[in-house]
Design a protein around this motif. Structure first.
Motif, short mmCIF file in Angstrom:
data_model
loop_
_atom_site.label_atom_id
_atom_site.label_comp_id
_atom_site.label_asym_id
_atom_site.label_seq_id
_atom_site.Cartn_x
_atom_site.Cartn_y
_atom_site.Cartn_z
N GLY A 127 2.81 -0.78 8.09
CA GLY A 127 1.76 0.03 8.71
C GLY A 127 1.97 1.53 8.47
O GLY A 127 1.01 2.28 8.23
N TRP A 128 3.27 1.96 8.52
CA TRP A 128 3.54 3.40 8.28
C TRP A 128 3.18 3.80 6.86
O TRP A 128 2.60 4.87 6.63
N GLN A 129 3.48 2.94 5.90
CA GLN A 129 3.15 3.23 4.51
C GLN A 129 1.63 3.29 4.31
O GLN A 129 1.10 4.16 3.61
N LEU A 130 0.90 2.36 4.96
CA LEU A 130 -0.56 2.38 4.83
C LEU A 130 -1.15 3.63 5.49
O LEU A 130 -2.12 4.23 4.98
N ALA B 152 -9.45 14.49 0.03
CA ALA B 152 -10.89 14.62 0.26
C ALA B 152 -11.20 15.99 0.88
O ALA B 152 -12.19 16.65 0.51
N ARG B 153 -10.36 16.42 1.83
CA ARG B 153 -10.58 17.74 2.44
C ARG B 153 -10.42 18.86 1.42
O ARG B 153 -11.19 19.83 1.40
N PHE B 154 -9.39 18.73 0.54
CA PHE B 154 -9.18 19.75 -0.50
C PHE B 154 -10.38 19.83 -1.44
O PHE B 154 -10.86 20.93 -1.76
N VAL B 155 -10.87 18.66 -1.87
CA VAL B 155 -12.01 18.63 -2.77
C VAL B 155 -13.24 19.23 -2.10
O VAL B 155 -13.98 20.03 -2.69
N ARG C 174 -3.34 6.58 3.68
CA ARG C 174 -4.66 6.97 4.16
C ARG C 174 -4.71 8.49 4.44
O ARG C 174 -5.71 9.14 4.15
N ALA C 175 -3.63 9.06 4.99
CA ALA C 175 -3.58 10.50 5.26
C ALA C 175 -3.63 11.29 3.96
O ALA C 175 -4.29 12.35 3.88
N ALA C 176 -2.96 10.82 2.91
CA ALA C 176 -2.99 11.51 1.62
C ALA C 176 -4.39 11.49 1.03
O ALA C 176 -4.87 12.49 0.48
#
Length: 443
Positions: free
Chosen positions: A376-379, A390-393, A383-385
């Protein structure tokens, strides 16, 4: 004609002593020494009778007899000596009209200007011989048609050196890179260069007018001696003529002298004559610059925003180029990611461990929970990355659109400035033409 002065060294020494005293008195107060000339004639040498003729002229006596003897021995040296000596003394108006032509000789674009010619040029420019002296030098220069053999860029650079490579109009202050585009740079640079040329021409003419009532009036009507001058070329040439100066320094070409006279900081009287010579060049340059300043800004322009080419239209940025830029930003700002196989394996292992814990006991079940938590931590991190990308774009796309809108408004402002810039350039061209048409004033 020359003579061997070693044949009578005593007479030569007496002559040089008196000639040196004579130059010192002329430069100090414009008069000959109070004592009578104490030297003997040297057969074949032009200087003794030339000195006698000069003393006679200063005393108001008839110089014909010694003048004839001196001219018979060396006409050009005699004329040069008398013209410069009387100019140094502040009595240039006493020269005969023919002496200047004899002393000056012929100018040439191929040959360097002699020190004697430059000294006469300087004296005439400062009004030592009155209006006729200036006209004489101007006619000598006009006869050579210097503008026909000149590189226009050299003359413009001499008149207004240190020109910036890029001129940023007020409308493009927030987009200085747009000022480097040829379509926008050419009119702005032309207008700025024309304004600088007008300012320099106005400086030359207004400085001469301001100094008209100074200690050395333009016409030398007060007969000011050489002590009021800033240049020592005439006196240095005189010392060389009488044998007191060292070897002559290097001589410059006619074009070099004129370009030096045009540069900021040059003598304003010499600059006035050089400006007269450069007048045809400047008129042509002013017309070209005025025409360039009237160039209409383009209706469509492609600029680089955030490293992406964007076509700008009057109504806004072109949608196709903006879409390509957005796609490029998305491709650059989104890292390629593979499927989360590690997390999937951890989930499978965790589920299997929890199922086995029912049979094998609680330790295996705890390990299954831990494996599911790690998955779950890896997923979550993946998702955060993705959300960060998306925010940067989105931020970059928003910045791109804001810059594109700002560039459009800057182009509209530049277009509004074009009319004022063209009007100012027309005024500058007309004033520059008026200034150089007046030419060097005779009085």
């Amino acid at each position: 004609m020359s003579t061997d002065l070693t044949a009578d060294p005593q007479a030569a020494a007496e002559l040089h002593r008196y000639a040196e005293a004579l130059l010192a008195h002329l430069a100090a107060n414009g008069a000959a020494p109070p004592t009578a000339p104490g030297f003997r004639d040297i057969p074949g040498y032009w200087l003794p009778p030339a000195v006698q003729a000069l003393v006679s002229i200063l005393a108001g006596d008839d110089p014909l007899e010694p003048l004839s003897r001196a001219a018979g021995r060396d006409q050009q040296q005699t004329a040069l000596f008398l013209c410069l000596a009387l100019a140094v003394a502040g009595h240039g108006s006493r020269i005969h009209a023919s002496w200047l032509g004899t002393a000056f000789g012929e100018l040439s674009l191929e040959q360097p200007v002699t020190h004697g010619q430059r000294a006469l040029w300087l004296a005439a420019a400062r009004g030592a011989y009155g209006p006729a002296g200036k006209i004489f030098v101007l006619r000598k220069l006009d006869a050579l048609a210097v503008p026909d053999h000149a590189d226009h860029r050299q003359w413009v650079q001499a008149l207004a050196p240190g020109e910036p490579t890029v001129v940023v109009p007020a409308s493009l202050v927030d987009f200085p890179e747009m000022a480097e585009l040829p379509e926008l740079a050419r009119p702005a640079q032309a207008a700025a260069r024309l304004a600088r040329l007008r300012a320099r021409c106005l400086e030359i003419t207004s400085t001469r007018q301001a100094e008209h009532d100074s200690s050395t009036p333009l016409t030398n009507s007060a007969a000011s001696p050489v002590t009021a001058w800033h240049e020592d070329e005439p006196l240095a040439v005189l010392r060389s003529l009488i044998g007191l100066g060292g070897p002559a320094g290097p001589m410059a070409s006619l074009t070099s002298h004129l370009l030096d006279d045009l540069r900021p900081g040059a003598d304003p009287y010499l600059a006035a004559i050089a400006l007269h010579v450069a007048a045809p060049i400047l008129r042509g340059v002013a017309e070209e610059l005025e025409a360039d300043s009237r160039l209409e800004p383009p209706t469509t322009l492609t600029v680089s925003l955030l490293g992406h080419p964007i076509a700008l239209l009057p109504e806004g940025p072109e949608s196709a180029s903006l879409a390509e830029a957005e796609a490029a930003i998305e491709a650059q700002g989104t890292l390629p990611r593979r499927a989360p196989w590690a997390a999937i394996l951890l989930v499978v292992a965790g589920v299997g461990s929890m199922a086995g814990g029912v049979v094998a006991g609680w330790p295996l079940a705890v390990m299954g929970v831990a494996l599911l938590g790690l998955a779950g931590w890896q997923l979550w991190r993946r998702r955060a990355a993705i959300a960060s990308d998306a925010r940067f774009v989105a931020a970059r796309v928003a910045e791109l659109k804001e810059l594109a809108d700002g560039a459009i408004w800057a182009l509209h402002a530049y277009a509004r400035e074009a009319d004022a810039r063209a009007k100012q350039a027309a005024d500058d061209s007309a004033e520059l033409t008026r200034l150089i048409r007046r030419g060097p004033r005779a009085a």
